[in-house]
Design a protein around this motif. Structure first.
Motif, mmCIF file in Angstrom:
data_model
loop_
_atom_site.group_PDB
_atom_site.id
_atom_site.type_symbol
_atom_site.label_atom_id
_atom_site.label_comp_id
_atom_site.label_asym_id
_atom_site.label_seq_id
_atom_site.Cartn_x
_atom_site.Cartn_y
_atom_site.Cartn_z
ATOM 1 N N SER A 189 0.820 -1.207 0.000
ATOM 2 C CA SER A 189 0.000 0.000 0.000
ATOM 3 C C SER A 189 0.853 1.256 0.000
ATOM 4 O O SER A 189 0.344 2.353 -0.090
ATOM 5 C CB SER A 189 -0.910 0.012 1.233
ATOM 6 O OG SER A 189 -0.131 0.105 2.407
ATOM 7 N N HIS A 194 -1.640 4.591 -10.782
ATOM 8 C CA HIS A 194 -0.342 3.990 -10.486
ATOM 9 C C HIS A 194 0.136 3.134 -11.651
ATOM 10 O O HIS A 194 1.311 3.177 -12.041
ATOM 11 C CB HIS A 194 -0.435 3.137 -9.215
ATOM 12 C CG HIS A 194 -0.356 3.925 -7.944
ATOM 13 N ND1 HIS A 194 0.715 4.716 -7.626
ATOM 14 C CD2 HIS A 194 -1.230 4.027 -6.903
ATOM 15 C CE1 HIS A 194 0.507 5.281 -6.438
ATOM 16 N NE2 HIS A 194 -0.660 4.884 -5.986
ATOM 17 N N GLU A 235 -7.006 5.394 -8.110
ATOM 18 C CA GLU A 235 -5.614 5.455 -7.688
ATOM 19 C C GLU A 235 -4.825 4.278 -8.265
ATOM 20 O O GLU A 235 -3.695 4.432 -8.742
ATOM 21 C CB GLU A 235 -5.561 5.428 -6.151
ATOM 22 C CG GLU A 235 -4.301 6.024 -5.575
ATOM 23 C CD GLU A 235 -4.387 6.184 -4.058
ATOM 24 O OE1 GLU A 235 -3.329 6.205 -3.419
ATOM 25 O OE2 GLU A 235 -5.513 6.276 -3.526
ATOM 26 N N GLU A 236 -5.451 3.070 -8.244
ATOM 27 C CA GLU A 236 -4.803 1.883 -8.803
ATOM 28 C C GLU A 236 -4.486 2.094 -10.283
ATOM 29 O O GLU A 236 -3.386 1.794 -10.752
ATOM 30 C CB GLU A 236 -5.719 0.668 -8.632
ATOM 31 C CG GLU A 236 -5.843 0.159 -7.210
ATOM 32 C CD GLU A 236 -4.636 -0.660 -6.802
ATOM 33 O OE1 GLU A 236 -3.838 -1.036 -7.679
ATOM 34 O OE2 GLU A 236 -4.489 -0.912 -5.595
ATOM 35 N N LYS A 237 -5.454 2.624 -11.022
ATOM 36 C CA LYS A 237 -5.265 2.814 -12.463
ATOM 37 C C LYS A 237 -4.183 3.853 -12.740
ATOM 38 O O LYS A 237 -3.380 3.702 -13.662
ATOM 39 C CB LYS A 237 -6.594 3.239 -13.104
ATOM 40 C CG LYS A 237 -7.648 2.132 -13.095
ATOM 41 C CD LYS A 237 -8.992 2.633 -13.621
ATOM 42 C CE LYS A 237 -10.039 1.526 -13.550
ATOM 43 N NZ LYS A 237 -11.386 2.002 -13.949
ATOM 44 N N ARG A 281 3.770 3.208 -5.153
ATOM 45 C CA ARG A 281 3.945 2.111 -6.090
ATOM 46 C C ARG A 281 4.542 2.535 -7.422
ATOM 47 O O ARG A 281 4.587 1.745 -8.362
ATOM 48 C CB ARG A 281 2.587 1.458 -6.360
ATOM 49 C CG ARG A 281 1.937 0.929 -5.097
ATOM 50 C CD ARG A 281 0.629 0.248 -5.445
ATOM 51 N NE ARG A 281 -0.088 -0.135 -4.236
ATOM 52 C CZ ARG A 281 -1.274 -0.711 -4.237
ATOM 53 N NH1 ARG A 281 -1.880 -0.978 -5.365
ATOM 54 N NH2 ARG A 281 -1.866 -1.027 -3.114
ATOM 55 N N ASP A 312 -9.996 2.773 -6.670
ATOM 56 C CA ASP A 312 -9.856 2.180 -8.005
ATOM 57 C C ASP A 312 -9.125 3.132 -8.947
ATOM 58 O O ASP A 312 -8.260 2.714 -9.727
ATOM 59 C CB ASP A 312 -11.241 1.846 -8.572
ATOM 60 C CG ASP A 312 -11.911 0.712 -7.817
ATOM 61 O OD1 ASP A 312 -11.180 -0.056 -7.145
ATOM 62 O OD2 ASP A 312 -13.145 0.590 -7.883
#
Length: 604
Positions: A255, A562, A558-560, A258, A556
């Motif tokens: 977490s 990164h 934030e994941e994309k 990244r 979600d």
């Protein structure tokens, strides 16, 4: 983001030491900055310059109009004649502070709640408190005053694991708004990773700036070293090793920042595990045999307090165990019981015949008798060569690995700083070639570079290790097993590590006896949550649910972002654009989290 403070070409020499050399930097609104560097490198001086408490030789420091600055220094500036209540709360009326969720949060996190149970109550005199208690009082005062710019010099000193966890959560929640910022010096790598979105390294009069916390700093520093074709092979190897462990560490670490994950994986490809566990245990068994130290049905009492109650603990060859626990639970006492200097009230202590034990205590006065000697002489007095990792290592070489350069090895012991004395104390212990090593708070006064070097040395050390520490990063990095002392006389296994300990501690706090009825009544009367209607609380619950759904969508996004940043690693313009979008998502998320906390006060 606009700067709250900007330093332009500032330089400062103290004696013959050029502490700052044409340094330019800024602290923007919402910034969370961690400061690292070697002991004596100028970190505290930099903070004093930012606080306008240290004049500079040249350059300029500009602060926005009306900026309020609060600084936690390593010096104790509390009035010893004041009460704890006056020192922390000033002249605030009781209904004002008891009804403020932010102030109650600080009191609960640092001083034991609204009754100040951890420091003897609001009427206790500051001058009667221990150094650790005074440190907590000073930190609480600063957080309650809530200045625009918060400058913290080693705020985790004297805090236990749960205190460090609380402080990290508090700073991220409360101190990253668009109208404030904080800068913190820390040697606690877990804390740095948890709170910082920028890292400054003070080195050789410069301030090197990195995005992200400790994990990102290690990666970026390594990449800079590679790009510059640095010749310091040893340091680069340590950084790669540290990075390898960060990427292989506990799942929770994913977490952390990244960006450039692909670059990190490529960098550590082929890097071996920090320790060859099978080989080290084999060597340790050869050196120790099967019997190390056993505590069998051991009961330990200190005064009228029971530390251990019929507990059995058998140390195995090659075992690496970390001990965590609440303040006063007796962690240091348990180490002394293992060592044999703490008598058992009942039970038995059994030690293997081949055990060679070394104990690093928190006391460094044992070095006083060497004050007139040179560092290298104080080391070679023990031994000139040892075997480490299957190789012969000289005293001078090991001293260099633990931060004593060739010139510094000629320094008189009496002229060493506190951190250097701690290093020398540890160095002398390692030169005895122990096969059982007990470390009581080994991170005290050690900078990050020295800690990394220490971990590297111990990676090749074959023996049984027991560590007491509040440093979560060190426990995860150095130990394969953790146990907890919660003050109930038991030794609890922690297969889930420090996270499991914090869950156990929280459960213990929930089941503890409630406050007295009068205290509950007083606080409830002054707490706004007590006056909300059922309808208002229902609306608050609905808003909390809406916020939680939005936070899920932001996660979600934030994941994309990164993932997109990894793909755009070679396109600076695109990476800058994505970084801006990511910062916007972070800001929105933090604003929603703040609102969630405010609404939560209504339904509590």
């Amino acid at each position: 983001m606009p700067n709250l403070l900007a330093a332009e070409n500032i330089s400062l020499a103290l004696g013959t030491n050029q502490v700052l050399d044409a340094v330019s930097l800024g602290v923007g609104t919402g910034d969370r900055i961690g400061v690292v560097g070697r002991n004596g490198g100028g970190k505290s001086t930099l903070l004093r310059v930012l606080a306008d408490a240290q004049p500079i030789d040249t350059g300029r420091v500009t602060r926005v109009g009306g900026l309020t600055i609060g600084m936690l220094s390593q010096d104790d500036r509390l009035d010893p004649a004041a009460t704890v209540g006056d020192a922390t709360l000033g002249d605030r009326a009781e209904h004002e502070w008891a009804g403020d969720p932010r102030i109650r949060d600080v009191l609960g996190g640092l001083l034991g709640g609204v009754g100040f149970g951890a420091v003897g109550g609001p009427d206790a005199i500051v001058g009667t408190k221990s150094g650790g208690e005074r440190r907590r009082i000073a930190l609480a005062q600063l957080l309650i005053d809530d200045p625009d710019l918060l400058l913290l010099d080693e705020p985790t000193n004297h805090l236990d694991v749960e205190g460090v966890q609380w402080l990290a959560d508090h700073l991220v929640r409360r101190r990253s708004r668009p109208d404030n910022a904080f800068v913190t010096i820390t040697h606690d790598r877990w804390f740095l990773d948890a709170v910082a979105d920028h890292t400054w390294e003070v080195v050789d009069g410069r301030v090197e700036q990195y995005d992200g916390g400790y994990a990102a700093y290690v990666l970026a520093k390594n990449e800079r070293a590679r790009i510059a074709a640095a010749t310091e092979d040893r340091r680069q190897n340590l950084l790669r090793k540290e990075l390898a462990w960060l990427r292989r560490g506990p799942p929770a670490r994913t977490s952390k920042p990244r960006f450039r994950i692909d670059a990190a994986n490529e960098l550590i490809k082929g890097e071996p595990e920090p320790r060859d566990e099978v080989e080290l245990v084999r060597f340790a068994t050869t050196r120790l045999g099967k019997d190390v130290i056993d505590l069998i049905d051991a009961t330990v009492d200190v005064g009228d307090k029971r530390i251990l109650d019929k507990q059995t603990w058998r140390l195995a060859p090659g075992e690496r165990t970390g001990i965590v626990g609440v303040n006063g639970a007796g962690k240091s006492t348990v180490l002394r019981a293992i060592e044999g200097s703490q008598p058992l009230t009942a039970g038995k202590r059994k030690q293997g015949r081949t055990v060679e034990l070394a104990f690093l205590t928190q006391e460094v006065r044992e070095l006083d008798r060497y004050d007139g000697q040179r560092v290298i002489d104080a080391v070679t007095e023990v031994k000139s060569f040892i075997m480490l990792g299957g190789k012969e290592v000289s005293a001078s070489s090991l001293a260099k690995r633990l931060g004593f350069s060739g010139a510094r090895q000629q320094t008189r012991v009496g002229d060493l700083s506190g951190g250097e004395r701690r290093r020398l104390q540890l160095l002398r212990l390692l030169m005895t070639e122990p096969n059982v090593l007990l470390l009581d708070e080994p991170t005290n006064d050690l900078d990050i570079e020295t800690l990394t070097s220490l971990e590297d040395v111990l990676d090749g050390w074959a023996g049984t290790l027991v560590v007491v520490s509040h440093d979560r990063y060190l426990l995860e990095r150095m130990c394969d097993r953790q146990v907890a002392l919660l003050g109930d006389g038991r030794i609890r296994e922690l297969p889930g590590g420090v996270e499991q300990y914090l869950e156990l501690y929280a459960a213990q706090q929930r089941s503890a006896p409630a406050q007295t009825a009068s205290t509950r009544t007083d606080v409830a009367a002054s707490t706004p949550a007590a006056s909300y209607s059922a309808a208002e609380q229902r609306e608050a619950r609905k808003e909390m649910a809406r916020i939680e759904r939005t936070l899920g969508k932001l996660a979600d996004q934030e994941e994309k972002l990164h993932a997109a940043l990894v793909e755009a690693a070679t396109d600076p313009a695109r990476a800058t654009e994505l970084d801006g979008q990511l910062r916007a998502v972070h800001a929105q998320r933090e604003e929603l989290e703040e609102r969630w906390l405010e609404v939560g006060e209504i339904v509590e």
